[in-house]
Write an enzyme that holds these catalytic residues in place. Sequence first.
Site, mmCIF file in Angstrom:
data_model
loop_
_atom_site.group_PDB
_atom_site.id
_atom_site.type_symbol
_atom_site.label_atom_id
_atom_site.label_comp_id
_atom_site.label_asym_id
_atom_site.label_seq_id
_atom_site.Cartn_x
_atom_site.Cartn_y
_atom_site.Cartn_z
ATOM 1 N N ARG A 50 -38.969 -11.910 25.912
ATOM 2 C CA ARG A 50 -38.995 -10.944 24.809
ATOM 3 C C ARG A 50 -38.687 -9.524 25.294
ATOM 4 O O ARG A 50 -38.351 -8.642 24.501
ATOM 5 C CB ARG A 50 -40.361 -10.989 24.103
ATOM 6 C CG ARG A 50 -40.516 -10.033 22.935
ATOM 7 C CD ARG A 50 -41.694 -10.414 22.038
ATOM 8 N NE ARG A 50 -42.886 -10.765 22.775
ATOM 9 C CZ ARG A 50 -43.779 -9.892 23.248
ATOM 10 N NH1 ARG A 50 -43.591 -8.583 23.070
ATOM 11 N NH2 ARG A 50 -44.851 -10.295 23.893
ATOM 12 N N TYR A 103 -26.129 -1.980 0.866
ATOM 13 C CA TYR A 103 -26.838 -3.256 0.883
ATOM 14 C C TYR A 103 -28.213 -3.097 0.255
ATOM 15 O O TYR A 103 -29.034 -2.298 0.710
ATOM 16 C CB TYR A 103 -26.940 -3.772 2.313
ATOM 17 C CG TYR A 103 -27.525 -5.152 2.438
ATOM 18 C CD1 TYR A 103 -27.130 -6.181 1.590
ATOM 19 C CD2 TYR A 103 -28.468 -5.436 3.412
ATOM 20 C CE1 TYR A 103 -27.674 -7.455 1.698
ATOM 21 C CE2 TYR A 103 -29.009 -6.710 3.545
ATOM 22 C CZ TYR A 103 -28.613 -7.710 2.684
ATOM 23 O OH TYR A 103 -29.151 -8.970 2.797
ATOM 24 N N ASP A 171 -24.261 2.521 9.193
ATOM 25 C CA ASP A 171 -24.130 1.074 9.153
ATOM 26 C C ASP A 171 -22.647 0.743 9.212
ATOM 27 O O ASP A 171 -21.898 1.010 8.277
ATOM 28 C CB ASP A 171 -24.762 0.539 7.859
ATOM 29 C CG ASP A 171 -24.778 -0.985 7.801
ATOM 30 O OD1 ASP A 171 -23.947 -1.626 8.479
ATOM 31 O OD2 ASP A 171 -25.622 -1.542 7.073
ATOM 32 N N LYS A 196 -21.759 -11.043 10.717
ATOM 33 C CA LYS A 196 -20.536 -11.044 9.928
ATOM 34 C C LYS A 196 -19.293 -11.185 10.833
ATOM 35 O O LYS A 196 -19.147 -12.167 11.523
ATOM 36 C CB LYS A 196 -20.482 -9.765 9.090
ATOM 37 C CG LYS A 196 -21.768 -9.474 8.304
ATOM 38 C CD LYS A 196 -22.118 -10.568 7.332
ATOM 39 C CE LYS A 196 -23.199 -10.169 6.337
ATOM 40 N NZ LYS A 196 -24.508 -9.864 6.937
#
Length: 371
Positions: A50, A103, A171, A196
């Site tokens: 992690r 978004y 973004d 994407k």
Amino acid sequence: MNGSYGDSTRSLKAVASETVPGEPIGPTPVPAAAYHLSADEDDALDSYGRRHNPTWRQMEAALARLEGATTALAFGSGMAAITSLLRVVAEPGTTLVVPADGYYQVRAYATEYLAPRGVSVVQAHSGQMCEAARDADVVLAETPANPGLDVVDLHRLSMLCRPRGAVLIVDNTTATPLGQQPLSLGADVVVASATKALAGHHDLLAGYVAGNRADILDRLERERLLAGPILGAFEAWLVLRGLATFGLRYERQCQNAAALALMLRSHPAVTTVRYPGLPDDPSHAVAAQQMRRFGGIVSVELADADAVHRLVDRSDLLVGATSFGGVHTSVDRRARWGDAVPAGFARISCGIEDTEDLLADIESALGGPGR
């Protein structure tokens, strides 16, 4: 990296490993499993999956190169990247501007989770982003905006943010680093969904943050460690696999989108078409100044919701899907998710099909009843 390389060469070089005889020519996954500890107890590298991960580091180095950043950090999704970053920079008492036409889940997170914790949340459409930024501490711009494809003037926005010390986040999911370089236009940090076009195969979720401000990125890395919105090592390897062909895929997607926008603009079944690459698009002038390519997404308005469903049903190539940027051309009727758009508004994400085949298929699918 050689600055004169083309996009496909840049994408391939970004994921290339140092040549070592006997080792594979491409990246391979290193699992986030138990690691042997160093005798040096101050050496925390790869002590726990992690915290650090060899496959993450290769992916992050590749993304940093493509975005023109010193550092990139991988996350489990685009939303994990955005929300983690906002928790770090939008502290109680600050004013945060988020896109009203971007978004929708970003707006939902800001209003449902940040506002109750003392963050003043302002929603601004792309055209009003610069005005809203004048009194903000943190500005999140999405450009081109998803799904309407309006474009924010990033250079102008950065000139408003920087003198006041406001943090500008961009973004870059829709444009991708091969279409737009927000950091070179004055952004402090770039955030994106690698789900994407970067990964590009409809088979994983991933996100990242990239930038040059160590003060923000160091805190963000600590946030990732403690909150745990991490990316799996195998998914990081899949992103690297996708990045190798990113330049080729994105070139075809942009080519298909430009041709499709031109065709749809004169089609009688289409009410409106939005694509920043069209010379008469409202956003073209700004897009032409700051974008290298205009992207693989075209937004259209048909008569109603049924017209969108018929388009997909009658097509041999289109798929109905809400994610975008993959190898298949997809259609998403955005009103179903609550976006403030007409019922017949659809976002078409162009894939890598042959351009002539895609245009012929969509033109046929848009035909009259009985087709």
